[in-house]
Design an enzyme around this catalytic site. Structure first.
Site, PDB file in Angstrom:
ATOM      1  N   LYS A 193      16.339  21.536 -12.183  1.00 50.83           N
ATOM      2  CA  LYS A 193      15.717  20.157 -12.439  1.00 50.83           C
ATOM      3  C   LYS A 193      16.671  19.282 -13.196  1.00 50.83           C
ATOM      4  O   LYS A 193      17.107  19.410 -14.129  1.00 50.83           O
ATOM      5  CB  LYS A 193      14.334  20.521 -13.207  1.00 50.83           C
ATOM      6  N   GLU A 228       9.583   8.133 -16.815  1.00 47.49           N
ATOM      7  CA  GLU A 228       8.144   8.456 -16.607  1.00 47.49           C
ATOM      8  C   GLU A 228       7.728   8.060 -18.257  1.00 47.49           C
ATOM      9  O   GLU A 228       6.328   7.532 -18.495  1.00 47.49           O
ATOM     10  CB  GLU A 228       8.157  10.206 -17.127  1.00 47.49           C
ATOM     11  N   SER A 280      14.656  21.175 -17.078  1.00 44.08           N
ATOM     12  CA  SER A 280      13.444  22.103 -17.681  1.00 44.08           C
ATOM     13  C   SER A 280      13.919  23.330 -18.400  1.00 44.08           C
ATOM     14  O   SER A 280      15.163  23.854 -18.241  1.00 44.08           O
ATOM     15  CB  SER A 280      12.734  22.450 -16.250  1.00 44.08           C
ATOM     16  N   ASN A 339      14.862  15.898 -14.231  1.00 39.97           N
ATOM     17  CA  ASN A 339      13.749  15.039 -14.300  1.00 39.97           C
ATOM     18  C   ASN A 339      13.998  13.456 -14.984  1.00 39.97           C
ATOM     19  O   ASN A 339      14.788  13.271 -15.893  1.00 39.97           O
ATOM     20  CB  ASN A 339      12.852  15.698 -15.461  1.00 39.97           C
ATOM     21  N   HIS A 397       0.707  -1.179   0.240  1.00 38.87           N
ATOM     22  CA  HIS A 397       0.036  -0.035  -0.082  1.00 38.87           C
ATOM     23  C   HIS A 397       0.827   1.346   0.144  1.00 38.87           C
ATOM     24  O   HIS A 397       0.516   2.501   0.333  1.00 38.87           O
ATOM     25  CB  HIS A 397      -0.941  -0.166   0.981  1.00 38.87           C
TER      26      HIS A 397
END
Ligand code: ARG
Length: 465
Positions: A286, A293, A280, A288, A159
């Site tokens: 940043k 993703e 970014s 990323n 969870h």
């Protein structure tokens, strides 16, 4: 004779409406089948010689012509004509222009319907083999990383709440296990699908006395398909392949999600190599995890491809229907996407660095050892439900006092159950706890070492495909 290029001009006296022609043409995407089409045609021509339909000179001219066309395609010297609809007609037309009459005999005892089914199946089997190779590379990258972080502790979650301590090695080998299963799924796919549709003709085979087993063997198929109507209209092998690659994609998306979490400031469990991050355009700080993703996001196309093909195939009457052409683009896209994702994932996993001080702090700063305390009481003869209740109350109290489990004194523990004794303390040590879970599949270092040994051996052996 008045023979014109392609199949038109006999029955159909007018050229196609350009709009209809654009809709009908598949050459923009089925050019990927060129290599398989040439292999299929060579096998067909050789078989026609074996059964006495073509003579050896004709077949030699056909095979040489097809091989030259193969080289032209490889070099990018092959002009594709949308008026000829598809790759099959483009290659045939080129062959006829090159070698004349023998080229016009190639399509004897064959139809584009069994031809395209054969090409697609060869493409599907070839892609499955390629994916298996890449999955092995990906599994190797997990094994190497798991070896490096065999002992580093990390909370295991349920969870998304800290549950019980495991090692980074154990966690990484969970992914290895998923991709191992994907590999085996593809291996059984190959065995199951290896049945040749060639010789099924348009739908009812042919009046010529052909040898389907011979073409099947030449093309590496293990069997021939037993019903010609099924053979030309079956695209189950596309759906099955899409199921296989979608499952790979689902696993990659889970990996992507964990990498996004782990590399966030909130977790700080790991960093991805800069070659797999982007920054970014506005926020200079940043880094990323775009590639992670995308691993999470690309699965959308894979699932979409399965749905598209299933929708095209449902409700189709026997046998061949042009709708089936619509199964090709989703298959190509899904195959290319999954190959790309697996290859990149392997490299990204190799670039991972774990911040073991943070993963271990997350273990000690949690109540992830509460189960150990309950097990301790149960081993002393306390019924497990009673032990669970007592430790639950203990954790409740400790968390209100902001106390970690390993800071508690025996007198404090005994307030919650009088079976607690001095020998409890080794139970509140995460490393001891991990190594106590020395069952098959468990996180104990012994188990992980055993698995790593077996995996390394399997991954250095050359696979038989
Ligand atoms: N490009 C076609 C396809 O992918 C080839 C088969 C055409 N057959 C036909 N009967 N029109 O399905």
């Amino acid at each position: 004779m008045g023979f014109k290029s392609g199949a038109r001009g006999g029955r159909l006296k007018r050229a196609m409406d350009p709009l209809a022609e654009a809709m009908n043409a598949s050459i923009e995407f089925d050019r990927r089948l060129a290599h398989f089409d040439i292999r299929g045609s060579i096998a067909h021509a050789q078989m026609l010689e074996e059964v006495g339909v073509l003579d050896s000179e004709e077949v030699a001219a056909i095979c040489d012509g097809l091989k030259t066309i193969g080289h032209e395609i490889a070099k990018g010297n092959f002009p594709l004509d949308p008026a000829l609809e598809d790759i099959h007609m483009n290659i045939e037309d080129r062959l006829i222009k090159r070698i004349g009459t023998p080229g016009m005999r190639l399509h004897t005892a064959r139809s584009r319907n069994d031809q395209v089914a054969t090409d697609l199946k060869l493409y599907a089997l070839h892609s499955a083999k390629k994916l298996i190779q890449l999955l092995r590379v990906l599994r190797k990258s997990f094994v190497t990383k798991a070896q490096k972080y065999k002992k580093g502790m990390i909370p295991g979650y349920t969870h998304l709440q800290r549950a019980q301590p495991v090692t980074i090695g154990h966690h990484l080998l969970a992914y290895e296990a998923m991709f191992h299963r994907d590999q085996r799924r593809l291996q059984t796919y190959i065995e199951r699908v290896s049945r040749s549709p060639l010789g099924a003709g348009a739908l009812a085979t042919t009046t010529f006395n052909i040898d389907r087993t011979s073409t099947a063997k030449k093309l590496g198929f293990r069997h021939v398909m037993k019903n010609s109507m099924d053979a030309v209209s079956d695209r189950d092998f596309v759906l099955d392949l899409l199921h296989c690659v979608t499952t790979v994609g689902i696993h990659l998306s889970r990996l992507g999600e964990e990498l996004v979490l782990w590399t966030s400031k909130e977790f700080q469990f790991a960093s991805i190599g800069p070659a797999y991050c982007s920054t970014s355009s506005i926020m200079p700080q940043k880094a990323n995890a775009d590639i992670a993703e995308l691993l999470r996001g690309k699965v959308g196309r894979l699932i979409g491809s399965w749905v598209a093909v299933a929708t095209v195939c449902k409700g189709l009457p026997l046998a061949y229907n042009k709708d089936l052409q619509e199964t090709q683009e989703p298959m190509f896209d899904a195959v290319e996407t999954s190959l790309q994702c697996v290859e990149v994932a392997a490299k990204m996993v190799s670039s991972l660095k774990f911040h073991v001080e943070n993963t271990e702090a997350a273990v000690t700063n949690s109540y992830a050892l509460a189960t150990e305390l309950a097990d301790y009481l149960a081993q002393k003869g306390v019924p497990f439900r009673e032990a669970h209740h007592a430790v639950g109350a203990l954790v409740h109290w400790a968390s209100t006092q902001n106390r970690k489990l390993n800071s508690l004194k025996l007198t404090e523990l005994r307030k919650f159950h009088d079976a607690f004794a001095r020998d409890v303390f080794p139970w509140i040590d995460a490393e001891v706890s991990i190594n106590r879970r020395n069952n098959v599949g468990g996180p104990a270092i012994k188990q992980i070492s055993l698995q790593l040994r077996e995996l390394k051996k399997e991954l250095t052996d050359v696979p038989t495909l």
